[in-house]
Design an enzyme around this catalytic site. Structure first.
Site, PDB file in Angstrom:
ATOM      1  N   GLY A 149     119.709  66.455  36.860  1.00 49.89           N
ATOM      2  CA  GLY A 149     119.188  67.240  35.745  1.00 49.89           C
ATOM      3  C   GLY A 149     117.967  68.043  36.175  1.00 49.89           C
ATOM      4  O   GLY A 149     117.330  67.752  37.197  1.00 49.89           O
ATOM      5  N   CYS A 150     117.638  69.046  35.405  1.00 52.91           N
ATOM      6  CA  CYS A 150     116.537  69.941  35.771  1.00 52.91           C
ATOM      7  C   CYS A 150     115.197  69.212  35.691  1.00 52.91           C
ATOM      8  O   CYS A 150     114.397  69.257  36.626  1.00 52.91           O
ATOM      9  CB  CYS A 150     116.548  71.183  34.882  1.00 52.91           C
TER      10      CYS A 150
END
Lengths: 328, 328, 328, 328
Positions: D143-144
């Site tokens: 995920g970012c």
């Protein structure tokens, strides 16, 4: 493979050149200079990170070409020294765009430093200067507003598709990077964000340049400041000549640019947005109609096709590199 | 002291009305309704926090006036019911702006629901409707773009100061709130931020309204979308009639608006910015020249003078309140 | 009805004061001065349009109170002169916020000009200074970041609801107006737009102020710069004392502020946004949990509750006006 | 030279992949598919302009690898079909990041479609997965937010340089592109511009992912929404273990990343800005101190290192290409 120099690498157009030239397949080394002499080097902010050296002519030795990203009046002092050393000058300032030293003085408020060179400069709107560019020694890179306007107008003027009794209205809007990186009232976030304004109404320095290169002496031009960093959108109002329509004008543009890598004409009913051309050397054109006028919309990234990208395109044309080199 | 209603209070113009009417000295109570029937109430986000009730006609009983902030075609269905109950309708939708049901259908793609009322509606560009507004029962509140354009043009047209052989070019730029609060591709942050575009080229629904109210059938109009929330700036290109100049046009505007509380004309060399009129009911006008054209720049807040502020101004005119009540 | 003065009216906080004081029911006249002496007056940009006179002490005669919107170190030189003339000083600079001249020198790099007055200054976090404010002669208006943080923390500290073995982490984000209207690299549109950064990490001048007023000497504070013009959002991480939870902390805040006009506590699951408090004197608070920490979110408009609005609130408290006068 | 596929090419991460893969020296052809079956193709907006075909498994035949840019729960249904055909799956959705199907269900509210594959997935934080990536068949792209946080934390945790009695506070801020291209209330310009807020307080789906990969079960995480399109900045608060300081933590990071092409550690006193990493696959880290806590600041472009750039980096690692291929 050539060595090229950038004078004025700390400004927006200088940095954009750096971004482009570092991935240019024909450029093997770069001289990266400030526009000022002095004893301190400067490091560009990330992601560039390059060291910018103070200006010294000797650092440019070996360069085949030098890009001048200096304030106006400075380029015209440097160019003779470059030419003396056999270096091609690609000037991104305004110094060699106007053919008349008198008009230059009116627009820029200073006597031109090298008026004898004005006639030698090639006006580098690349798509219209291909015969003059190969081997040129002095290229005047067009202004950002003129680029966006002239790419829309020139094919229509050249084919006499416009009714010249109508004065041609150019309503242009530019991002803040056009105002340079110097902190001023104009560039203060508080004066740009959630704001919009016209400026230089009737008096902008690009007006004589646009009139000169279009040959339309009664052309009208109003620039505006957009709350964006990059991008110019120009909306032009023209009256088609008898027998012409929006459709025929679109066809003229589409045919003229069919094989151009950097100019695209939108299909009927579609219009360009600045967001579509950001960080590219593209100019996108759209054509519509309202009443008996035709509306041309032109979008470029002012720092690329409106400045550094076109300068690289001109470098390619001068040296016979593929015109798209470094610009994909 | 009167009771007034807002139908469609959840949208941007409805909320702006709420902001204004809550500090209006002549408004003692408010009926705050959604444009939809149904059984759920809704709470407006801070700082408003008001409860918006589902639409029921009975909630409007006792209202002297009702503001309609509904989609077009809905207002024209509601107005007859309001008029039957003796309630003055101030319609912020487009339903009663056009005098012709045929033109309405062309522009809005639907048959008008109450064509017999079109002739009764007062077009509420307040500064030009003062004779008709007192006691009016149905006010068509002007569109945002038309307001910005007509305030610049009407005094010049009325005094025959323009050369009408020139078609009048209106290049307008609006903030995103003009597109409404509905999430769409158009209003997505990713499509607005760091972007700028023309839209509705030659076909925007405000064009017939501007032509009708200016009486200029060949007027040209191009709207654009600015990456700001509020504000419209219109740049107009006109040719002065013989004997006229930018200076004389500025004088005509300055004299016409000298005693108007909400329209100001900038001194020579100065031009309005949208940031100067935000959250106010003001229209600021500037006049310049380029070639033989005169350039008029007009700035308003599209949600105030372009919508809800002018609606309150119209309320004041209808009921004989001071025109600035609630608008300082 | 009193006369009040503003010294430093050209800056953002000065202009915001003007906006507020012109609609203040107890203020009958205003002296609007620059912070600089000199012979030229200045006109504020629209919509204000006021004339700002060069600083002269005599122009303040008759004032009951003067707001100082000057750079730090200047207020401390002016205050003794105001007090000598019986004028109450409300200082929006940092000069009288710190109790210790030593800490002041460490934070601001200059010797305090009137250290003998430090003990007399009332720290004007209005909600917590109501006993000291009436009749006060010198009010130190709190910093913007401290206001957002202290309003969230003080009720919890005062009720011993926090586990003080945890150092309290304050992560704050502010709009650009906090950096002032001077054009600098920091405020250049090109450095703010589409950017975000921390600054003053571990060394911001508001840190000693927050520690002093909270009494928490190991409190940690990191400010960040948001690409917005107005607004501060502070996210605080605290560990509740034994027996406490997010719910009980929310209850403490809700009860403490139940009758406060300018502080609101969001219901469970809701959190404030800066957009909800813009142009208001409100502070909105939200309470959540993650792991065994409680997260407090606090939003204010840095120019209103974080500066000029709170200054007006303090004026009201000093003179016994209703606390909301001029702030609705 | 390989053929690769993109499933879900119309979204932001899909388009970013296209931008990167088209200049990738080892990718000779691309299958560009929507995540939806159906009979209509779609053309991507300029400057991409690619045709996106409706999803059909057969279009992926011949692909060595396929990037899944689909909503969660869809990737886990597609992956088994890809693996059956011998295609490596690089999943940019959340479906294979969590090791536990139970935690997945808690976070995403749906039963995992292929729980038997969870153990086989390589968590592709490239800098920490180099041993597992070569030849991997299923890569869970991080995920970012986790990417920005884990790159700052992992070297410090691995060297036991942190006092684990302190819970580690992660205050993260992301641009709007993280919310996807679907028009919603969250992404409406009017709700983002000139606004800032926390969201998902204590409950964001990336929290279990960050805790799993850091091994810190009491880590605290609050995401916020920035009015920018791209960029994440995470500010982390940690307590150094005995004998450690900001300086020693900076040294650990600098040494760990000294030979990494995509992670840079700022010198003392400097901190990253999101603007410094935009459109690059870089993560920039800064280290400071406040009180006895150390503050780590981490900046990435959420669409590049936080999504598509890291996915390409993982492709390179899986197939043994130079890790920077396509990412310069």
């Amino acid at each position: 493979m050539i060595k090229v120099g950038i004078v004025g690498a700390t400004g927006y157009t200088g940095r954009e050149l750096l971004r482009l030239l570092r991935q240019h397949p024909e450029v093997e080394s770069l001289a990266i200079l400030s526009a000022r002499t002095g004893d301190k080097s400067e490091t560009l902010p990330p992601p560039l990170g390059d060291t910018v050296h103070p200006f010294e002519l000797d650092r440019l030795s070996g360069c085949a070409a030098v890009f001048l990203c200096t304030p106006h009046h400075m380029a015209s002092q440097l160019v003779p020294q470059l030419l003396d050393r056999g270096i091609t000058a690609i000037d991104l300032s305004a110094d060699f765009r106007l053919k008349s030293a008198t008009v230059y003085r009116q627009a820029y408020g200073v006597d031109h430093a090298s008026p004898e060179l004005l006639a030698r400069a090639v006006y580098g709107l690349t798509e219209f200067a291909r015969e003059e560019l190969p081997g040129a020694r002095l290229v005047a890179n067009p202004g950002c507003y003129p680029t966006s306007i002239l790419l829309a107008l020139k094919p229509l003027l050249n084919t006499r598709a416009l009714d010249r009794s109508f004065p041609i209205v150019c309503d242009s809007k530019s991002g803040v990077s056009g105002a340079g990186k110097q902190p001023t009232e104009t560039t203060h976030f508080g004066n740009v964000h959630e704001n919009f304004k016209a400026y230089g109404v009737g008096s902008h320095r690009h007006l004589p340049e646009i009139r000169q290169e279009s040959g339309v002496s009664d052309l009208v031009f109003t620039p505006h400041l957009l709350p964006v960093f990059r991008g110019i959108l120009s909306t032009l109002y023209v009256r088609p000549a008898a027998g012409h329509s929006a459709a025929s004008l679109r066809t003229i543009l589409a045919e003229r640019y069919a094989r151009e890598p950097f100019v695209q004409v939108c299909p009927e009913g579609q219009f360009p947005e600045t967001g579509h051309v950001l960080l590219t050397n593209r100019c996108a054109l759209g054509v519509g109609a309202c009443g008996d006028l035709v509306i041309l919309v032109s979008a470029i990234d002012n720092l690329v096709k409106g400045a550094s990208g076109q300068a690289v395109q001109n470098l390619n044309a001068v040296f016979g590199f593929p015109e798209v080199a470094g610009l994909r």
